[in-house]
Motif scaffolding. Structure first.
Motif, PDB file in Angstrom:
ATOM      1  N   HIS A  37       0.751  -1.151  -0.130  1.00 44.34           N
ATOM      2  CA  HIS A  37       0.000  -0.019   0.057  1.00 44.34           C
ATOM      3  C   HIS A  37       0.781   1.387  -0.039  1.00 44.34           C
ATOM      4  O   HIS A  37       0.311   2.247  -0.377  1.00 44.34           O
ATOM      5  CB  HIS A  37      -1.058   0.033   1.145  1.00 44.34           C
ATOM      6  CG  HIS A  37      -1.918   0.991   1.135  1.00 44.34           C
ATOM      7  ND1 HIS A  37      -3.007   1.234   0.113  1.00 44.34           N
ATOM      8  CD2 HIS A  37      -2.532   2.013   2.098  1.00 44.34           C
ATOM      9  CE1 HIS A  37      -3.875   2.182   0.432  1.00 44.34           C
ATOM     10  NE2 HIS A  37      -3.393   2.682   1.771  1.00 44.34           N
ATOM     11  N   HIS A  40       1.137   4.021  -3.003  1.00 42.24           N
ATOM     12  CA  HIS A  40      -0.118   4.512  -3.018  1.00 42.24           C
ATOM     13  C   HIS A  40      -0.167   6.001  -2.352  1.00 42.24           C
ATOM     14  O   HIS A  40      -0.959   6.940  -2.780  1.00 42.24           O
ATOM     15  CB  HIS A  40      -1.386   3.859  -2.490  1.00 42.24           C
ATOM     16  CG  HIS A  40      -2.648   4.434  -3.024  1.00 42.24           C
ATOM     17  ND1 HIS A  40      -3.335   4.683  -4.030  1.00 42.24           N
ATOM     18  CD2 HIS A  40      -3.542   4.964  -1.999  1.00 42.24           C
ATOM     19  CE1 HIS A  40      -4.227   5.230  -3.942  1.00 42.24           C
ATOM     20  NE2 HIS A  40      -4.736   5.308  -2.910  1.00 42.24           N
ATOM     21  N   HIS A  41       0.535   5.997  -1.283  1.00 43.28           N
ATOM     22  CA  HIS A  41       0.680   7.142  -0.576  1.00 43.28           C
ATOM     23  C   HIS A  41       2.020   8.206  -0.951  1.00 43.28           C
ATOM     24  O   HIS A  41       1.977   9.035  -0.085  1.00 43.28           O
ATOM     25  CB  HIS A  41       0.747   6.854   1.210  1.00 43.28           C
ATOM     26  CG  HIS A  41      -0.493   6.384   1.307  1.00 43.28           C
ATOM     27  ND1 HIS A  41      -1.270   7.284   2.117  1.00 43.28           N
ATOM     28  CD2 HIS A  41      -1.284   5.302   1.596  1.00 43.28           C
ATOM     29  CE1 HIS A  41      -2.563   6.789   2.379  1.00 43.28           C
ATOM     30  NE2 HIS A  41      -2.480   5.537   2.204  1.00 43.28           N
ATOM     31  N   GLU A  49       0.507   0.606  -9.410  1.00 44.33           N
ATOM     32  CA  GLU A  49       1.139   0.348  -7.948  1.00 44.33           C
ATOM     33  C   GLU A  49       1.059  -0.845  -7.630  1.00 44.33           C
ATOM     34  O   GLU A  49       0.339  -1.794  -8.192  1.00 44.33           O
ATOM     35  CB  GLU A  49       0.379   1.392  -7.093  1.00 44.33           C
ATOM     36  CG  GLU A  49       0.077   2.989  -7.724  1.00 44.33           C
ATOM     37  CD  GLU A  49      -0.916   3.738  -6.744  1.00 44.33           C
ATOM     38  OE1 GLU A  49      -1.810   3.262  -6.183  1.00 44.33           O
ATOM     39  OE2 GLU A  49      -0.946   4.777  -6.924  1.00 44.33           O
ATOM     40  N   ASN A  51      -0.033  -1.393  -4.871  1.00 36.84           N
ATOM     41  CA  ASN A  51      -1.442  -1.434  -4.154  1.00 36.84           C
ATOM     42  C   ASN A  51      -2.635  -1.776  -5.219  1.00 36.84           C
ATOM     43  O   ASN A  51      -3.498  -2.391  -4.407  1.00 36.84           O
ATOM     44  CB  ASN A  51      -1.740   0.276  -3.928  1.00 36.84           C
ATOM     45  CG  ASN A  51      -3.003   0.410  -3.039  1.00 36.84           C
ATOM     46  OD1 ASN A  51      -3.224  -0.151  -1.872  1.00 36.84           O
ATOM     47  ND2 ASN A  51      -4.099   0.920  -3.781  1.00 36.84           N
ATOM     48  N   ASP A  52      -2.253  -1.917  -6.406  1.00 33.41           N
ATOM     49  CA  ASP A  52      -3.235  -2.490  -7.231  1.00 33.41           C
ATOM     50  C   ASP A  52      -3.375  -4.005  -7.011  1.00 33.41           C
ATOM     51  O   ASP A  52      -4.407  -4.422  -7.592  1.00 33.41           O
ATOM     52  CB  ASP A  52      -2.803  -2.091  -8.783  1.00 33.41           C
ATOM     53  CG  ASP A  52      -2.827  -0.597  -8.987  1.00 33.41           C
ATOM     54  OD1 ASP A  52      -3.721  -0.079  -8.522  1.00 33.41           O
ATOM     55  OD2 ASP A  52      -2.046  -0.150  -9.882  1.00 33.41           O
ATOM     56  N   ASP A 101     -10.292   5.231  -7.838  1.00 37.68           N
ATOM     57  CA  ASP A 101      -9.185   5.176  -8.821  1.00 37.68           C
ATOM     58  C   ASP A 101      -9.568   6.440  -9.953  1.00 37.68           C
ATOM     59  O   ASP A 101      -8.614   7.221 -10.384  1.00 37.68           O
ATOM     60  CB  ASP A 101      -8.619   3.999  -9.594  1.00 37.68           C
ATOM     61  CG  ASP A 101      -8.292   2.973  -8.773  1.00 37.68           C
ATOM     62  OD1 ASP A 101      -7.888   3.432  -7.394  1.00 37.68           O
ATOM     63  OD2 ASP A 101      -8.195   1.870  -9.154  1.00 37.68           O
ATOM     64  N   HIS A 105      -8.405   9.669  -7.441  1.00 41.30           N
ATOM     65  CA  HIS A 105      -7.199   9.866  -8.138  1.00 41.30           C
ATOM     66  C   HIS A 105      -7.029  10.214  -9.565  1.00 41.30           C
ATOM     67  O   HIS A 105      -5.676  10.181  -9.909  1.00 41.30           O
ATOM     68  CB  HIS A 105      -6.392   8.504  -7.299  1.00 41.30           C
ATOM     69  CG  HIS A 105      -6.209   8.518  -6.133  1.00 41.30           C
ATOM     70  ND1 HIS A 105      -5.325   9.221  -5.248  1.00 41.30           N
ATOM     71  CD2 HIS A 105      -6.804   7.577  -5.174  1.00 41.30           C
ATOM     72  CE1 HIS A 105      -5.460   8.951  -4.117  1.00 41.30           C
ATOM     73  NE2 HIS A 105      -6.271   7.972  -3.816  1.00 41.30           N
ATOM     74  N   HIS A 129      -5.274  10.813   2.741  1.00 39.11           N
ATOM     75  CA  HIS A 129      -3.646  11.031   2.198  1.00 39.11           C
ATOM     76  C   HIS A 129      -2.946  12.083   3.058  1.00 39.11           C
ATOM     77  O   HIS A 129      -1.680  12.300   2.626  1.00 39.11           O
ATOM     78  CB  HIS A 129      -3.652  11.312   0.972  1.00 39.11           C
ATOM     79  CG  HIS A 129      -4.093   9.978   0.207  1.00 39.11           C
ATOM     80  ND1 HIS A 129      -2.751   9.197  -0.148  1.00 39.11           N
ATOM     81  CD2 HIS A 129      -5.072   9.413  -0.265  1.00 39.11           C
ATOM     82  CE1 HIS A 129      -3.508   8.069  -1.006  1.00 39.11           C
ATOM     83  NE2 HIS A 129      -4.844   8.135  -0.798  1.00 39.11           N
TER      84      HIS A 129
END
Length: 171
Positions: A37, A40-41, A49, A51-52, A101, A105, A129
């Protein structure tokens, strides 16, 4: 199984998945699963990422439920509601992808909501975030967003208590 029961199962699953997503985000992604994760940050120019990979986990959950509900896979041992639970998980995944997403984002389209619930979703996730690192934070859900003013107050308390490092611009 009646169409009404099927619809209720699908909607209940979509609703329940927000709780699953919240708990997974708070306790796994910001806990022992931070390695997937973290990116993603953090700022980056990558199309994908780590994270995906969590999306793949969600897809496996959905596919598994489809299999559990399929007589083609399990024969007479199939559990029919599994198909509809799998469909609900899949619908939640689509909703998550479009909202998180896409809208928040802007990975798939560029749109900044100026009012309404969409604006509140974006603000709540931006406040998520606002912390640096995995500690502390607010707004771990993806579809139900709390009021931004309350989230800012919670972040302020976390910063003052030393439980989170919060970017100054967030407060």
């Amino acid at each position: 199984m009646s169409i009404l029961i099927i619809i209720l199962i699908v909607f209940a699953t979509v609703f329940a998945m927000e709780w699953v997503a919240w708990a997974s985000h708070k306790y796994i992604m910001h806990g022992w699963g931070w390695g997937w994760h973290r990116d993603h940050h953090e700022p980056h120019d990558n199309a994908l990422e780590k994270n995906d990979l969590y999306g793949i986990v969600g897809a496996v959950m959905s596919i598994s439920m489809f299999a559990i509900g399929s007589p083609l896979v399990l024969g007479e041992s199939a559990w029919e509601p599994g198909t509809w639970v799998g469909l609900g998980i899949m619908f939640y995944g689509v909703i998550y992808t479009v909202i998180h997403d896409g809208l928040v984002h802007q990975r798939y389209f560029k749109y900044v909501p100026r009012s309404g619930y969409a604006k509140r979703l974006v603000q709540a996730h931006k406040l998520h975030h606002a912390t640096i690192g995995k500690e502390g934070g607010v707004s771990f859900g993806f579809v139900f967003a709390r009021e931004p003013a309350k989230l800012k107050a919670e972040l302020k308390v976390q910063r003052e208590a030393g439980t989170a490092v919060v970017r100054d611009a967030a407060l």
